[in-house]
Structure formats: structure tokens, C-alpha cells
Design a protein around this motif. Structure first.
Motif, short mmCIF file in Angstrom:
data_model
loop_
_atom_site.label_atom_id
_atom_site.label_comp_id
_atom_site.label_asym_id
_atom_site.label_seq_id
_atom_site.Cartn_x
_atom_site.Cartn_y
_atom_site.Cartn_z
N ARG A 46 0.84 -1.21 0.00
CA ARG A 46 0.00 0.00 0.00
C ARG A 46 0.87 1.25 0.00
NH1 ARG A 46 -5.23 1.12 0.90
NH2 ARG A 46 -5.71 -0.93 1.74
N LEU A 47 1.90 1.22 0.84
CA LEU A 47 2.83 2.36 0.88
C LEU A 47 3.39 2.61 -0.53
CD1 LEU A 47 5.70 2.82 3.48
CD2 LEU A 47 6.08 3.22 1.06
N PHE A 48 3.85 1.54 -1.14
CA PHE A 48 4.44 1.62 -2.48
C PHE A 48 3.43 2.20 -3.49
CE2 PHE A 48 5.60 -0.06 -6.60
CZ PHE A 48 6.99 -0.09 -6.62
N LEU A 49 2.23 1.63 -3.47
CA LEU A 49 1.22 2.00 -4.48
C LEU A 49 0.65 3.39 -4.22
CD1 LEU A 49 -0.48 -1.49 -4.70
CD2 LEU A 49 0.88 -0.40 -6.50
N ASN A 50 0.61 3.78 -2.95
CA ASN A 50 0.11 5.11 -2.62
C ASN A 50 1.03 6.19 -3.21
OD1 ASN A 50 -1.73 6.87 -1.32
ND2 ASN A 50 -0.25 7.18 0.32
N LEU A 51 2.33 5.95 -3.10
CA LEU A 51 3.31 6.92 -3.60
C LEU A 51 3.52 6.82 -5.11
CD1 LEU A 51 6.05 6.66 -0.81
CD2 LEU A 51 4.20 8.33 -1.00
N MET A 52 3.14 5.69 -5.67
CA MET A 52 3.41 5.47 -7.10
C MET A 52 2.54 6.40 -7.99
SD MET A 52 2.92 2.04 -9.38
CE MET A 52 1.28 2.50 -9.96
N PRO A 53 3.14 7.02 -9.00
CA PRO A 53 2.33 7.83 -9.93
C PRO A 53 1.36 6.92 -10.67
CG PRO A 53 4.70 8.08 -10.35
CD PRO A 53 4.56 6.95 -9.39
N LYS A 54 0.11 7.37 -10.75
CA LYS A 54 -0.91 6.51 -11.38
C LYS A 54 -1.44 7.08 -12.68
CE LYS A 54 -2.06 5.07 -6.78
NZ LYS A 54 -1.12 6.06 -6.18
N GLY A 55 -0.90 8.22 -13.10
CA GLY A 55 -1.40 8.79 -14.35
C GLY A 55 -2.79 9.35 -14.15
#
Ligand SMILES: [Zn+2]
Length: 506
Positions: free
Chosen positions: A53-62
Motif C-alpha cells: 500500500r505504501l508503495f502504491l500510494n506513492l506510485m504515480p498513477k497517471g
């Protein structure tokens, strides 16, 4: 019409270039480390939910290409709006009770509320835990599975919430801008840079029982030539001569312009889809659809047209083929206007089995949809192999809404066609649908996707980039957004690589 048609031709020419530039991850040390780290987290048998979740929260999602304004706004925000407007809540059903219009002499009458039965102020509601909890259960899906109560069907619960939202928004149009600013802030907090939003319905629609009867009869007898002549006459003799048509369209375009101006800047881009309700009468759907296409053709801010509402409702089911013919007709009149269509938001048990066999197929093959929203019942469609090939070859993306499909349809994990689309090379985008009703966010659905389907980092980046690549932005804007996304990924990977380097475990 010409302007959007020319931009369509440019889009085709530039598509291959944009794919080549942005699909390949950067070949730098951070990228390799982050990729290995992510793939290890996904492959490990242990539960890495919090780390992912930490990773995906910070990840740019376009971008988020499937978002409804009213359903994305949380119930807490609606309560803020109701309080701000000095309106009330009905104790019995939690509907909004409006104050007198602001320009009336009664507006400031302090005794007005006393004349109304069963009213409740927002402060009073918020001070009563039991009532507040009940309110959330009516205005969203909150606690649906946590209580024993007289159970509503999930689809009725979900779609039923929307009736509450528009009352307060219509009372004061300025609330739209306030709501959009809240959604922009939320999007930026989870690194979403672009939203393509189903915002408000077109500025015009009209009832006409004669049109309803003629259109339904023509489609039932399969006489498409006659149907198209009914369409043409209706536009020429009813819609265009009505002064409310031009007025409604211009007030719609004024509204989207003022709203977009209030939120768009170098860091965030908002565009709109106009939409019709599939449960309106045929004349309403057709007149609204014509208006929506005109709006989209005239404005660079309105990038597409959609069709929304419960697909399993009686009118939506019985008029489905008629709606497909309407969209096809409009696509011919306005070839530069893009369409995304909710289609196949159905599953076994909701409707008769034979009714699960053609909705996505017809949205693509008859209505010429440029993207499909949901596409859940693909496994039941009799032309599924040909449809999947067509979607792959023509790059017709499918917008996957994992949380809302789970709640409304009860379809999740291996039953969900996410992998089916992916394995057949159909472009996939991950979208949120109605975060406010579902009480989640886009990151939550990225986590769902990763945990359920174990996708690789390369695939994850591809899905994020798809949200710009298959958006309805014009080609120049698409290139700008893809460049921003690339830069954000480089920053993100450098940040995560640093985090990994400082932990002993990795
Ligand atoms: Zn939707």
C-alpha cells in the motif's frame, strides 16, 4: 465537428510514437532495484499488504478515466455542503430538506425549520452516533456487511445513494467547484495527475411519447432505416427548434469551463465526459445524447460521451439495442467525438442468462465505443473471442473497477475478467468509479489488483501509462501528460530505491 475529426487523424499518426517513448521503463539503477523489490513483495508468500500500500500510494498513477463526480464525493463532504447552505436532513429517510431559495424573503426566517416535520440539522445529526451511522449506510456502502439489518440488494443500495446527492448540488452550483477542489486534492495526495470525469448530465433533454413509440417499434421490427429517419426528424423538428436546446448547451459549456478553470494548473488536469441515463425514456436519452455530442464537439474540455446508471434496470435492459443504435447514429454525425460506454456491468442471477450474451459486443460492434466501462460479463458473451480480438486490434481499452464490481455484482478474484482481458492483449486501465459511495480510493483498487492478480512491475507501469495513453485527451496533451508521468516515475523510483537502501531486510 471538423476540428475533432482532424485531431482524430493526428492521434492515429502519433500513437505509435507515444507508445514507444513511454512504454519502456527507464534503464537506470533505481528502476532495476524498485522492479526487483516490487516483484519480490508480490511473489513472497507472506502478507505484504501494508508495504504494498505504501508503495502504491506513492506510485504515480497517471489518470483516472472512470470517475463519477457525485459518487466520488464522500458523504462527509455532502454533510459539509448541507450545513454550509443552512439546509437540513430528513430524519426519516436522510434526504436533504432545502431552505427557501436565497433570493426569497423567507430565506432568513429562523422559524422556518419549525414548520417542517422530522427535520434535523447537520450538527444534531453529527452529535448522534447511532443516527450518523445510519446516515452513512443510506448515503454510501459503509457498514453494509457489518450489521444485520433488513438487507437491500447491493445494486439497489449502491445506485440508490445517488438520488440524495443532486438535491444539495443543484441548490447552489458553487458547490461543484468546492467539490472538485476536494477531489483534486485527494487525487494529488495519491499521485493522480489527470481525471476524466463524468461530471454533470447534458444541458437539455425532452420527453416525447410519440418518439418513444416510433423508435421502440422500429428497433423491435429491425427496421434500422426507419429508425434513423425517426432520429433525423426528431433532431430537425423537435430538438434544434427548441430554444432550450441552445440555451442548455451553452449553460453546460459555461459551467464546465468555470469548473475546469478553478482546478486546472500545471500539476493537475481535469477533463469531462457528458453522459445520458440509460433509464430515461427514449426521447430523453436521444435528445440528451444529441446535446452531449454537440457539447463534446464544441468544447475541448468535454472529451467524450458516456451512458450511465443501473444496466440491469427494466428500461435499461429493454431499450439496450435502441441505445446502441442511438450511439451509432451520433458517431456518424460526430466522428471526432469519443465515447466510453458502461457495458456488461452484469452477472448471472441479475438478469436472464440470454441477456448476458451481447451487451459489450453491441457496445463495440454496433455503437462503436472507443472504451468500455466495466465489461464484467464478457465470459457470457457469445461473440467473446471475436470481441476480444477486435478490442485488442482496435485498441479499445476496458476500464476495470474492482471495488464496485465486487460490491454491486459480487464478482471478484478469479471470477473477474481482469486477467482475461490482459491475457488477450486488450488494453486495460484501472479506474475508481465511485470512491465516495464505495468509501475507497484508487490506490485501494491498485492494491486489490496487485494482491489478487500478482502482476509484475512492468505490467503495473504499463497499466498506469495506459490511463493517459487511452484517455480522450488530444495528442498534444497526451504527450505532455506522458512526459509528466515519466518524470514522476523517475522521481518515485529514486525515492523508493533510497528507502530500500536504508532498510536492513532488503
Ligand atoms: Zn461508472
Amino acid at each position: 465537428m471538423l476540428r475533432k475529426t482532424l485531431s482524430l487523424l493526428c492521434a492515429l499518426a502519433l500513437f505509435a510514437w507515444s507508445s514507444a517513448v513511454c512504454a519502456s521503463p527507464k534503464d537506470d539503477p533505481s528502476h532495476a532495484k524498485v522492479k526487483a523489490y516490487f516483484n519480490r513483495l508480490v511473489a513472497d508468500a507472506g502478507d505484504h499488504g501494508a508495504e504494498l500500500r505504501l508503495f502504491l500510494n506513492l506510485m504515480p498513477k497517471g489518470g483516472d478515466l472512470h470517475q463519477h463526480f457525485t459518487g466520488t464525493t464522500y458523504a462527509e463532504t455532502y454533510l459539509d455542503f448541507i450545513k454550509k447552505e443552512n439546509c437540513w436532513i430528513n430524519k426519516r429517510d436522510f434526504s436533504v430538506i432545502l431552505r427557501w431559495p436565497k433570493d426569497s424573503k423567507e430565506y432568513n426566517n429562523p422559524d422556518y425549520q419549525k414548520t417542517l416535520p422530522d427535520t434535523l440539522s447537520v450538527d444534531k445529526l453529527r452529535s448522534d452516533n447511532k443516527m450518523l451511522s445510519d446516515f452513512f449506510m443510506v448515503w454510501s456502502d459503509k457498514d453494509f456487511y457489518n450489521h444485520y439489518h433488513d438487507q437491500t440488494a447491493p445494486d439497489v443500495q449502491f445506485f440508490g445513494t445517488f438520488a440524495n446527492f443532486s438535491t444539495i448540488l443543484k441548490y447552489d452550483g458553487a458547490l461543484y467547484i468546492e467539490g472538485l477542489k476536494i477531489l483534486k486534492n485527494r487525487a494529488q495526495l495519491e499521485n493522480v495527475q489527470y481525471i476524466e470525469q463524468m461530471f454533470v448530465s447534458p444541458g437539455y433533454k425532452v420527453t416525447n411519447p410519440d418518439f418513444d413509440a416510433q423508435a421502440r417499434s422500429a428497433v423491435a421490427s429491425g427496421n434500422i432505416a426507419q429508425l434513423r429517419s425517426v432520429f433525423q426528424n426528431f433532431i430537425q423538428n423537435v430538438v434544434k427548434p427548441d430554444p432550450n436546446f441552445a440555451k442548455g448547451m451553452s449553460s453546460y459549456n459555461d459551467r464546465v469551463k468555470s469548473c475546469a478553470d478553478a482546478v486546472n494548473d500545471d500539476t493537475f488536469t481535469l477533463r469531462f465526459q457528458s453522459y445520458v441515463s440509460r433509464n430515461d425514456s427514449p426521447a430523453e436519452v436521444f435528445s440528451a445524447l444529441y446535446t452531449a455530442f454537440c457539447e463534446a464537439d464544441k468544447s475541448d474540455l468535454v472529451v467524450g460521451v458516456n451512458i450511465v446508471n443501473a444496466e440491469n434496470a427494466p428500461t435499461a435492459m429493454s431499450d439496450y439495442s435502441l441505445h446502441m443504435q442511438m450511439f451509432r447514429y451520433m458517431k456518424e454525425l460526430f466522428p471526432g467525438v469519443k465515447t466510453s460506454m458502461h457495458a456488461g456491468e452484469l452477472t448471472i442471477g441479475m438478469v436472464r442468462p440470454e441477456e448476458l450474451t451481447f451487451h459489450i459486443t453491441d457496445a463495440v460492434m454496433v455503437a462503436q465505443a472507443d472504451r468500455i466501462g466495466h465489461g464484467v460479463d464478457i465470459g457470457y458473451e457469445v461473440k467473446a473471442p471475436e470481441l476480444l480480438s477486435l478490442m485488442r486490434d482496435k485498441k479499445i481499452a476496458v476500464e476495470i473497477n474492482l471495488t464496485s464490481n465486487d460490491f454491486i455484482l459480487g464478482v471478484k478474484n478469479g471470477e473477474h475478467p481482469f486477467r482475461l482481458y490482459l491475457d488477450h492483449g486488450v488494453p486495460v486501465v484501472l479506474t475508481s468509479d465511485d470512491e465516495g459511495v464505495s468509501r475507497n480510493n484508487l490506490t485501494d483498487d491498485y492494491l486489490n489488483m496487485v494482491q489478487r492478480y500478482g502482476i509484475t512491475y512492468d505490467r503495473l507501469r504499463e497499466i498506469a501509462a495506459n490511463s493517459i495513453r487511452y484517455s480522450f485527451l488530444n495528442e498534444k496533451e497526451k504527450q505532455r501528460q506522458l512526459a509528466i508521468l515519466d518524470k514522476r516515475f523517475a522521481d518515485f523510483e529514486a525515492r523508493i530505491a533510497k528507502m530500500i537502501a536504508t532498510t536492513s531486510k532488503h
